[in-house]
Design a protein around this motif. Structure first.
Motif, PDB file in Angstrom:
ATOM      1  N   ALA A 134       0.823  -1.207   0.000  1.00 18.73           N
ATOM      2  CA  ALA A 134       0.000   0.000   0.000  1.00 18.73           C
ATOM      3  C   ALA A 134       0.857   1.256   0.000  1.00 18.73           C
ATOM      4  O   ALA A 134       0.595   2.207  -0.759  1.00 18.73           O
ATOM      5  N   THR A 135       1.895   1.280   0.829  1.00 19.36           N
ATOM      6  CA  THR A 135       2.725   2.481   0.936  1.00 19.36           C
ATOM      7  C   THR A 135       3.610   2.649  -0.293  1.00 19.36           C
ATOM      8  O   THR A 135       3.801   3.774  -0.779  1.00 19.36           O
ATOM      9  N   ALA A 136       4.152   1.553  -0.802  1.00 18.25           N
ATOM     10  CA  ALA A 136       4.969   1.640  -2.021  1.00 18.25           C
ATOM     11  C   ALA A 136       4.147   2.204  -3.171  1.00 18.25           C
ATOM     12  O   ALA A 136       4.610   3.066  -3.928  1.00 18.25           O
ATOM     13  N   GLY A 137       2.928   1.731  -3.313  1.00 19.13           N
ATOM     14  CA  GLY A 137       2.066   2.236  -4.383  1.00 19.13           C
ATOM     15  C   GLY A 137       1.728   3.701  -4.212  1.00 19.13           C
ATOM     16  O   GLY A 137       1.725   4.467  -5.180  1.00 19.13           O
ATOM     17  N   LEU A 138       1.450   4.099  -2.981  1.00 17.59           N
ATOM     18  CA  LEU A 138       1.117   5.504  -2.723  1.00 17.59           C
ATOM     19  C   LEU A 138       2.287   6.420  -3.080  1.00 17.59           C
ATOM     20  O   LEU A 138       2.103   7.438  -3.768  1.00 17.59           O
ATOM     21  N   ALA A 144       5.535   9.823  -9.141  1.00 19.37           N
ATOM     22  CA  ALA A 144       5.432   9.722 -10.602  1.00 19.37           C
ATOM     23  C   ALA A 144       4.705  10.945 -11.154  1.00 19.37           C
ATOM     24  O   ALA A 144       5.112  11.516 -12.179  1.00 19.37           O
ATOM     25  N   LEU A 145       3.654  11.378 -10.473  1.00 18.76           N
ATOM     26  CA  LEU A 145       2.952  12.585 -10.904  1.00 18.76           C
ATOM     27  C   LEU A 145       3.860  13.808 -10.785  1.00 18.76           C
ATOM     28  O   LEU A 145       3.883  14.668 -11.680  1.00 18.76           O
ATOM     29  N   ALA A 146       4.598  13.896  -9.675  1.00 17.70           N
ATOM     30  CA  ALA A 146       5.483  15.050  -9.483  1.00 17.70           C
ATOM     31  C   ALA A 146       6.591  15.083 -10.521  1.00 17.70           C
ATOM     32  O   ALA A 146       6.909  16.141 -11.077  1.00 17.70           O
ATOM     33  N   ARG A 147       7.184  13.917 -10.817  1.00 14.23           N
ATOM     34  CA  ARG A 147       8.295  13.871 -11.775  1.00 14.23           C
ATOM     35  C   ARG A 147       7.850  14.193 -13.198  1.00 14.23           C
ATOM     36  O   ARG A 147       8.656  14.564 -14.038  1.00 14.23           O
ATOM     37  N   SER A 154      -3.611  16.587 -11.087  1.00 15.05           N
ATOM     38  CA  SER A 154      -4.066  15.202 -11.001  1.00 15.05           C
ATOM     39  C   SER A 154      -3.934  14.566  -9.631  1.00 15.05           C
ATOM     40  O   SER A 154      -4.506  13.497  -9.398  1.00 15.05           O
ATOM     41  N   ALA A 155      -3.174  15.166  -8.707  1.00  9.23           N
ATOM     42  CA  ALA A 155      -2.863  14.494  -7.446  1.00  9.23           C
ATOM     43  C   ALA A 155      -4.107  14.185  -6.625  1.00  9.23           C
ATOM     44  O   ALA A 155      -4.227  13.088  -6.063  1.00  9.23           O
ATOM     45  N   LEU A 219      12.074   4.437 -13.028  1.00  9.39           N
ATOM     46  CA  LEU A 219      11.172   4.766 -14.137  1.00  9.39           C
ATOM     47  C   LEU A 219      11.319   6.217 -14.592  1.00  9.39           C
ATOM     48  O   LEU A 219      11.196   6.517 -15.786  1.00  9.39           O
ATOM     49  N   TYR A 220      11.541   7.107 -13.631  1.00  8.90           N
ATOM     50  CA  TYR A 220      11.642   8.536 -13.938  1.00  8.90           C
ATOM     51  C   TYR A 220      12.921   9.086 -13.306  1.00  8.90           C
ATOM     52  O   TYR A 220      12.872   9.764 -12.282  1.00  8.90           O
ATOM     53  N   PRO A 221      14.084   8.799 -13.868  1.00  9.05           N
ATOM     54  CA  PRO A 221      15.346   9.227 -13.249  1.00  9.05           C
ATOM     55  C   PRO A 221      15.527  10.736 -13.167  1.00  9.05           C
ATOM     56  O   PRO A 221      16.322  11.225 -12.382  1.00  9.05           O
ATOM     57  N   ALA A 222      14.785  11.480 -13.984  1.00 10.72           N
ATOM     58  CA  ALA A 222      14.862  12.941 -13.942  1.00 10.72           C
ATOM     59  C   ALA A 222      13.478  13.501 -14.206  1.00 10.72           C
ATOM     60  O   ALA A 222      12.663  12.866 -14.887  1.00 10.72           O
ATOM     61  N   PRO A 223      13.179  14.684 -13.663  1.00  9.19           N
ATOM     62  CA  PRO A 223      11.871  15.283 -13.923  1.00  9.19           C
ATOM     63  C   PRO A 223      11.621  15.436 -15.418  1.00  9.19           C
ATOM     64  O   PRO A 223      12.502  15.840 -16.175  1.00  9.19           O
ATOM     65  N   THR A 224      10.408  15.089 -15.847  1.00 10.39           N
ATOM     66  CA  THR A 224      10.036  15.146 -17.251  1.00 10.39           C
ATOM     67  C   THR A 224       8.776  15.973 -17.394  1.00 10.39           C
ATOM     68  O   THR A 224       7.743  15.610 -16.819  1.00 10.39           O
ATOM     69  N   PRO A 225       8.795  17.081 -18.129  1.00 10.76           N
ATOM     70  CA  PRO A 225       7.575  17.861 -18.323  1.00 10.76           C
ATOM     71  C   PRO A 225       6.462  17.001 -18.901  1.00 10.76           C
ATOM     72  O   PRO A 225       6.702  16.151 -19.762  1.00 10.76           O
ATOM     73  N   ALA A 226       5.248  17.217 -18.412  1.00 10.26           N
ATOM     74  CA  ALA A 226       4.124  16.384 -18.838  1.00 10.26           C
ATOM     75  C   ALA A 226       3.928  16.412 -20.343  1.00 10.26           C
ATOM     76  O   ALA A 226       3.566  15.415 -20.959  1.00 10.26           O
ATOM     77  N   GLU A 227       4.208  17.562 -20.962  1.00 12.98           N
ATOM     78  CA  GLU A 227       3.955  17.676 -22.392  1.00 12.98           C
ATOM     79  C   GLU A 227       4.938  16.855 -23.229  1.00 12.98           C
ATOM     80  O   GLU A 227       4.728  16.633 -24.416  1.00 12.98           O
TER      81      GLU A 227
END
Length: 241
Positions: A134-138, A144-147, A154-155, A219-227
């Motif tokens: 549960a905590t890992a998924g949260l 993932a949303l932040a990165r 969406s949060a 999965l997301y080693p660096a921040p990626t703009p959503a666009e």
């Protein structure tokens, strides 16, 4: 900083109040129907959490959860983003204090003794695995949303939806939050947890948070703009097909 700490205190208090209060109401409305009680409890929690994130997120980030705050500090320590080491203790104290206050408030609203200790023992091996999952998924959902630059819009929906689902697919009913876990000690009701069960739950939550953050780092080693995220219907992708 005072506004941030107040937002974290209020948000965690109201979250625990929602969890405990809806658990008490569920017991009163559906005595003996455990499945229905869980449905009522989880539904109220989903709606309450989503609203709290929307209202208080712009002030403090709407962590309401010590493992989220620690993960935020850890993930941002190199880039000097997220919480600083000086801010982190205040967040943790506000969240834990808010969790206790929220349980007491729920007790008072339902004319129960304000200060009570739960006798609901929850620890089994399966429950601890459930808390890790549960905590890992949260943590994975939040970061993932932040990165990917989608947290602001969406949060509230994504985090609330995940918690609602995890109520049902994890054996522990997804506490996934040390402050909420500590707060629920003080309600001897459907939503309570006995003090002896708390250390195991918190240890599992810490392990889960570390795993979730590790997955996001891969999965997301660096921040990626959503666009810039690849999507089958994205016009940039269509031009290359």
């Amino acid at each position: 900083m005072t506004r941030k700490l107040l937002a974290e205190f209020l948000g965690t208090a109201l979250l625990v109040c929602v969890v405990v209060g809806s658990g008490i109401m569920a017991q009163q409305l559906s005595p003996g129907e455990v499945g229905l009680q869980l449905l009522e409890n989880s539904t109220a929690t989903v709606f309450g959490l989503g609203v709290l994130i929307l209202v208080l997120g712009p002030v403090s980030g709407a962590h309401f959860n010590p493992v989220v705050s620690v993960a935020d500090w850890w993930a941002g320590r190199c880039q000097r983003s997220g919480l600083t080491g000086a801010e982190l203790p205040g967040y943790l104290a506000a969240q834990i204090g808010g969790g206790v206050a929220g349980a007491v408030l729920a007790n008072v609203m339902f004319d129960l003794p304000a200060w009570q200790i739960s006798t609901h023992h929850r620890v089994t091996g399966g429950h601890l695995v459930g808390e890790i999952v549960a905590t890992a998924g949260l943590i994975a959902v939040i970061f993932a949303l932040a990165r990917t630059g989608r947290a602001a819009r969406s949060a509230a929906a994504a985090v609330a939806a995940y918690i609602g689902a995890a109520y049902w697919f994890t054996s522990s009913t997804s506490f996934a939050n040390p402050a909420v876990t500590i707060g629920r000690i003080f309600s001897d009701t459907f939503a309570g947890i006995a003090p002896a069960s708390v250390p195991g739950y918190i240890a599992a939550q810490i392990v889960g948070a570390a795993l979730g953050l590790a997955v996001v780092g891969v999965l997301y080693p660096a921040p990626t703009p959503a666009e810039n995220i690849s999507h089958p219907d994205h016009p940039k992708d269509s031009a290359h097909r």
